[in-house]
Design a protein around this motif. Structure first.
Motif, PDB file in Angstrom:
ATOM      1  N   LEU A  91       0.811  -1.220   0.000  1.00 44.02           N
ATOM      2  CA  LEU A  91       0.000   0.000   0.000  1.00 44.02           C
ATOM      3  C   LEU A  91       0.848   1.275   0.000  1.00 44.02           C
ATOM      4  O   LEU A  91       0.566   2.197  -0.778  1.00 44.02           O
TER       5      LEU A  91
ATOM      6  N   LEU B 262      -7.506  -2.185   3.902  1.00 44.72           N
ATOM      7  CA  LEU B 262      -7.603  -1.114   2.919  1.00 44.72           C
ATOM      8  C   LEU B 262      -8.410   0.060   3.455  1.00 44.72           C
ATOM      9  O   LEU B 262      -8.087   1.229   3.178  1.00 44.72           O
TER      10      LEU B 262
ATOM     11  N   ALA C   5      -6.164   2.030   5.630  1.00 46.35           N
ATOM     12  CA  ALA C   5      -5.225   2.815   4.823  1.00 46.35           C
ATOM     13  C   ALA C   5      -5.906   4.037   4.226  1.00 46.35           C
ATOM     14  O   ALA C   5      -5.316   5.114   4.133  1.00 46.35           O
TER      15      ALA C   5
ATOM     16  N   LEU D  71      -6.981   6.978  -1.632  1.00 43.69           N
ATOM     17  CA  LEU D  71      -7.014   5.551  -1.975  1.00 43.69           C
ATOM     18  C   LEU D  71      -8.443   5.139  -2.334  1.00 43.69           C
ATOM     19  O   LEU D  71      -9.350   5.157  -1.502  1.00 43.69           O
TER      20      LEU D  71
ATOM     21  N   TRP E 258     -10.346   2.048  -3.372  1.00 36.35           N
ATOM     22  CA  TRP E 258     -10.105   0.610  -3.398  1.00 36.35           C
ATOM     23  C   TRP E 258     -11.386  -0.190  -3.601  1.00 36.35           C
ATOM     24  O   TRP E 258     -12.486   0.251  -3.261  1.00 36.35           O
TER      25      TRP E 258
END
Length: 279
Positions: free
Chosen positions: A92, A127, A130, A137, A139
């Motif tokens: 990541l 995720l 993150a 991000l 995702w």
């Protein structure tokens, strides 16, 4: 004798349609896993059941149940944690490096043997964490499996509390809603925010090429290749590689590191590989 021939036919069909190789010595295991279907069909035992399946017109109805029973479907939340550590501390950060303010970093991941969804939702938690630190991000996760019944469980995303034990208390508090199953068993359901970003679909790894996006950032195919013959292992790996972007990651089970042998993949850690970048 007819009975051994029908058992061979079952093993041959499983090998052809699923890639799973079951040796003759595993006949007691086959009977144990098929016990529920044997009872459901009113058969006296494995051979009587196979006679119904292959000679009595039961193949189309029973085959999905046979595949479901003979597929291992072993999964746990955060199983083989070193892979999740590598995702958090290498994959990541690498993906986010150089992302300009105000732009988005599209990150797509495939859980290629998703079973009941524990792996996919473990990755979703990672995720989502993150993305809290890096809102750029963007995702999403695809989870696939050959078994419709386990995929139905994955879509429901409801798990007994005992299965959620590997999830840390802070993650349970953030990502799991407490509840009770109809049988009174304490359970938890993955929150809608994660469920919306995880899609599940039926897919047989023996049916190549795969109807899955390319340019994926990571593929998880763990503890499945060990059930395949060497030729099938090589074919599956070769079919996966085109779906990875250059610099994308493939994770397999820790018992499967030696199985992966492809010119475009470089091993970085036990059971973790990266697709070579072209110069």
């Amino acid at each position: 004798m007819a009975e051994p021939a029908l058992r061979r036919r079952l093993r041959d069909m499983l090998l052809e349609t699923t890639g799973i190789k079951i040796p003759d010595s595993k006949t007691p295991m086959m009977e144990s896993r098929l016990r529920r279907r044997i009872t459901h069909c009113g058969a006296s035992g494995l051979d009587d059941y196979l006679a119904y399946v292959f000679q009595g017109g039961g193949l189309s109805e029973e085959w999905p149940h046979v595949v479901d029973a003979m597929t291992t479907n072993k999964t746990d939340f955060f199983r083989e944690p070193a892979h999740f550590d590598m995702m958090a501390h290498r994959v990541l950060p690498e993906a986010l490096a150089g992302t300009r303010p105000g732009t988005h970093r599209r990150f797509r991941l495939w859980s290629a043997a998703a079973s009941t969804g524990a792996e996919a939702y473990s990755l979703a938690m990672l995720l989502a964490e993150a993305a809290l630190a890096a809102p750029q991000l963007d995702w999403a996760i695809l989870g696939t499996d050959i078994s419709p019944s386990v995929l139905a469980k994955a879509r429901r995303a409801i798990y007994p509390v005992a299965e959620l034990a590997p999830v840390s208390p802070p993650r349970r508090a953030r990502f799991v809603m407490s509840g009770t199953c109809p049988d009174g068993q304490a359970s938890g359901r993955i929150v809608p925010e994660l469920r919306r970003r995880v899609r599940f679909a039926e897919l047989n790894l023996m049916e190549m090429p795969y109807p899955v996006d390319t340019e994926l950032d990571a593929i998880f195919l763990r503890n499945v290749l060990i059930y395949f013959t060497p030729d099938t292992q090589a074919a599956v790996i070769a079919a996966l590689v085109p779906h990875l972007r250059q610099g994308g990651y493939l994770f397999v089970g820790h018992a499967e590191s030696m199985v992966v042998d492809h010119p475009e993949l470089v091993q970085l850690a036990p059971a973790a590989f990266v697709k070579r970048r072209r110069n």
